[in-house]
Motif scaffolding. Structure first.
Motif, PDB file in Angstrom:
ATOM      1  N   GLY A  20      43.167  21.216  51.085  1.00  0.00           N
ATOM      2  CA  GLY A  20      43.490  21.967  49.872  1.00  0.00           C
ATOM      3  C   GLY A  20      44.966  22.220  49.664  1.00  0.00           C
ATOM      4  O   GLY A  20      45.824  21.725  50.391  1.00  0.00           O
ATOM      5  N   TYR A  21      45.291  23.004  48.631  1.00  0.00           N
ATOM      6  CA  TYR A  21      46.691  23.336  48.319  1.00  0.00           C
ATOM      7  C   TYR A  21      47.365  23.964  49.535  1.00  0.00           C
ATOM      8  O   TYR A  21      46.805  24.847  50.180  1.00  0.00           O
ATOM      9  CB  TYR A  21      46.756  24.320  47.155  1.00  0.00           C
ATOM     10  CG  TYR A  21      46.488  23.678  45.810  1.00  0.00           C
ATOM     11  CD1 TYR A  21      47.348  22.710  45.308  1.00  0.00           C
ATOM     12  CD2 TYR A  21      45.386  24.050  45.050  1.00  0.00           C
ATOM     13  CE1 TYR A  21      47.107  22.116  44.071  1.00  0.00           C
ATOM     14  CE2 TYR A  21      45.138  23.474  43.822  1.00  0.00           C
ATOM     15  CZ  TYR A  21      46.004  22.497  43.340  1.00  0.00           C
ATOM     16  OH  TYR A  21      45.765  21.922  42.129  1.00  0.00           O
ATOM     17  N   GLY A  22      48.551  23.468  49.822  1.00  0.00           N
ATOM     18  CA  GLY A  22      49.323  24.006  50.943  1.00  0.00           C
ATOM     19  C   GLY A  22      48.783  23.586  52.296  1.00  0.00           C
ATOM     20  O   GLY A  22      49.359  23.926  53.319  1.00  0.00           O
ATOM     21  N   GLY A  23      47.657  22.850  52.275  1.00  0.00           N
ATOM     22  CA  GLY A  23      47.036  22.442  53.547  1.00  0.00           C
ATOM     23  C   GLY A  23      46.737  23.651  54.420  1.00  0.00           C
ATOM     24  O   GLY A  23      46.930  23.633  55.640  1.00  0.00           O
ATOM     25  N   ASP A  24      46.247  24.709  53.801  1.00  0.00           N
ATOM     26  CA  ASP A  24      46.107  25.990  54.506  1.00  0.00           C
ATOM     27  C   ASP A  24      45.115  25.975  55.655  1.00  0.00           C
ATOM     28  O   ASP A  24      45.243  26.737  56.590  1.00  0.00           O
ATOM     29  CB  ASP A  24      45.688  27.100  53.522  1.00  0.00           C
ATOM     30  CG  ASP A  24      46.895  27.867  53.009  1.00  0.00           C
ATOM     31  OD1 ASP A  24      48.024  27.358  53.184  1.00  0.00           O
ATOM     32  OD2 ASP A  24      46.707  28.960  52.450  1.00  0.00           O
ATOM     33  N   TYR A  25      44.102  25.113  55.535  1.00  0.00           N
ATOM     34  CA  TYR A  25      43.106  25.068  56.610  1.00  0.00           C
ATOM     35  C   TYR A  25      43.315  23.810  57.436  1.00  0.00           C
ATOM     36  O   TYR A  25      43.453  22.717  56.885  1.00  0.00           O
ATOM     37  CB  TYR A  25      41.681  25.083  56.040  1.00  0.00           C
ATOM     38  CG  TYR A  25      40.632  24.941  57.113  1.00  0.00           C
ATOM     39  CD1 TYR A  25      40.235  26.040  57.861  1.00  0.00           C
ATOM     40  CD2 TYR A  25      40.090  23.689  57.404  1.00  0.00           C
ATOM     41  CE1 TYR A  25      39.306  25.903  58.879  1.00  0.00           C
ATOM     42  CE2 TYR A  25      39.152  23.541  58.420  1.00  0.00           C
ATOM     43  CZ  TYR A  25      38.768  24.648  59.154  1.00  0.00           C
ATOM     44  OH  TYR A  25      37.853  24.511  60.164  1.00  0.00           O
TER      45      TYR A  25
END
Ligand SMILES: *Cc1c(COP(=O)(O)O)cnc(C)c1O
Length: 340
Positions: A247-252
């Motif tokens: 996802g956005y920002g590669g948060d996970y």
């Protein structure tokens, strides 16, 4: 797009509990403002009619007109209408607005008994009655709203006493100025259940009917069931390798190889974005991963359909808000289906 399921049995169960306290279905004034707390105005209005609810509370004339055929009585909380209507009653929220209502309109006077939000001051009661008479309005009821009915303090009793004085004075004034017998009401959901013996003309009930009433220990009422559940459809799925980010920002970041699914419910539909990154899990224990996007969100699941929540109070805890906000955030475009 995600979809909403409304459980008729749960709704009727909640109305059973409420009508025991109001001592009759005809004393329930179901609050349908804001798209029936996000449940769907027409869906809830038709179920309420089927149950035998005869009174409704709306925010605007537009809402009131949409549900016109379902009820015998509709109270509009916050609008000065351009024309009068037999079935619809309009709230006077401010003493300076009285001369703006159309002649002959049925009105209810809101009195401030301690909340200091809307309503005329209790000390202006006689002036308000005079203005209502001058404006040739039909005054039918006097009502108030509690600021702390869901808190374990003495404030509820204090406001109840204030309203008792308002009622007594109103009865005298209504005789003096030739108004017909007035009705009185003061209770929302939480307040209704604080009465030992409810004796007003109606209770304005919202959140309890939708099964999401939350009260502190000592005031709690058992048996309510949430009416609304929110489901989403899977748009896509993928295999994620350990170390890949979502996802956005590669948060996970995946801690091991896994299968994930992306579902069609995002913040644009009413999923509170602050639920991401704090370990939100669905009722089936499926984890939300990565940020919530506008129209979708990703879960540790590859199921075709996913139950995102079935109790808005749980989401509210994650989002540090109240179930009212979780529910009213749900967009009206989401389809609503009634099941038994
Ligand atoms: C929204 C509202 C209610 C309903 O409150 P619940 O806590 O949902 O029962 C009742 N009265 C007024 C004036 C309201 O604005």
């Amino acid at each position: 797009m995600a979809y909403i399921i409304l459980n008729k049995n749960s709704f009727f169960n909640n109305l059973d509990i409420i009508s025991k306290s109001t001592k009759g279905r005809d004393k329930i004034a179901l609050v349908l403002k804001d798209n029936a707390y996000g449940h769907g105005l027409l869906e809830i209005a038709s179920l309420a009619k089927e149950y035998g609810v005869k009174k409704a509370v709306a925010r605007t004339s537009k809402e009131a007109e949409a549900i016109y055929d379902f009820f015998e009585y509709i109270l509009v909380l916050a609008e000065i209408p351009s024309s009068k209507n037999d079935k619809i009653r309009y709230t006077i929220n401010d003493i300076n607005s009285i001369d703006k209502f159309p002649q002959g309109a049925k009105v209810e006077l809101k009195v401030d008994t301690g909340m200091h939000r809307n309503g005329i001051s209790a000390s202006d009661l006689e002036e308000a009655f005079l203005k209502i008479k001058d404006a040739k309005l039909l005054l039918e009821a006097v009502f108030t709203h509690h600021r702390s009915s869901d808190e374990l303090t003495s404030e509820w009793f204090w406001q109840k006493e204030n309203f008792k004085r308002v009622k007594e004075e109103s009865k005298i004034l209504s005789q003096k100025y030739g108004f017909s017998t007035l009705r009185f009401h003061s209770s929302n959901s939480a307040s209704l259940f604080r009465h030992d013996s409810f004796d007003e003309d109606m209770a304005r009930v919202g959140i309890a009917a939708y099964g999401c009433l939350e009260l502190p220990k000592g005031l709690q009422i058992d048996g309510f069931k949430p009416v609304l559940s929110l489901w989403a459809n899977r748009i896509s799925q993928r295999e994620l390798r350990e170390g890949e980010r979502v996802g956005y920002g590669g948060d996970y970041t995946a801690i091991k190889d896994c299968t994930i699914g992306n579902y069609d419910f995002g913040y644009g539909d009413g999923f509170m974005r602050c639920c991401a990154g704090i370990g939100y899990k669905t009722p089936d224990d499926i984890e939300l991963i990565g940020r919530i996007s506008m129209d979708n969100s990703t879960f540790m699941s590859a199921d075709d359909k996913l139950l995102i929540f079935d109790d808005a109070r749980v989401v509210a805890k994650y989002a540090k808000t109240i179930s009212y906000e979780v529910l009213t955030s749900l967009k009206s475009e989401i389809s609503r289906t009634i099941v038994q």
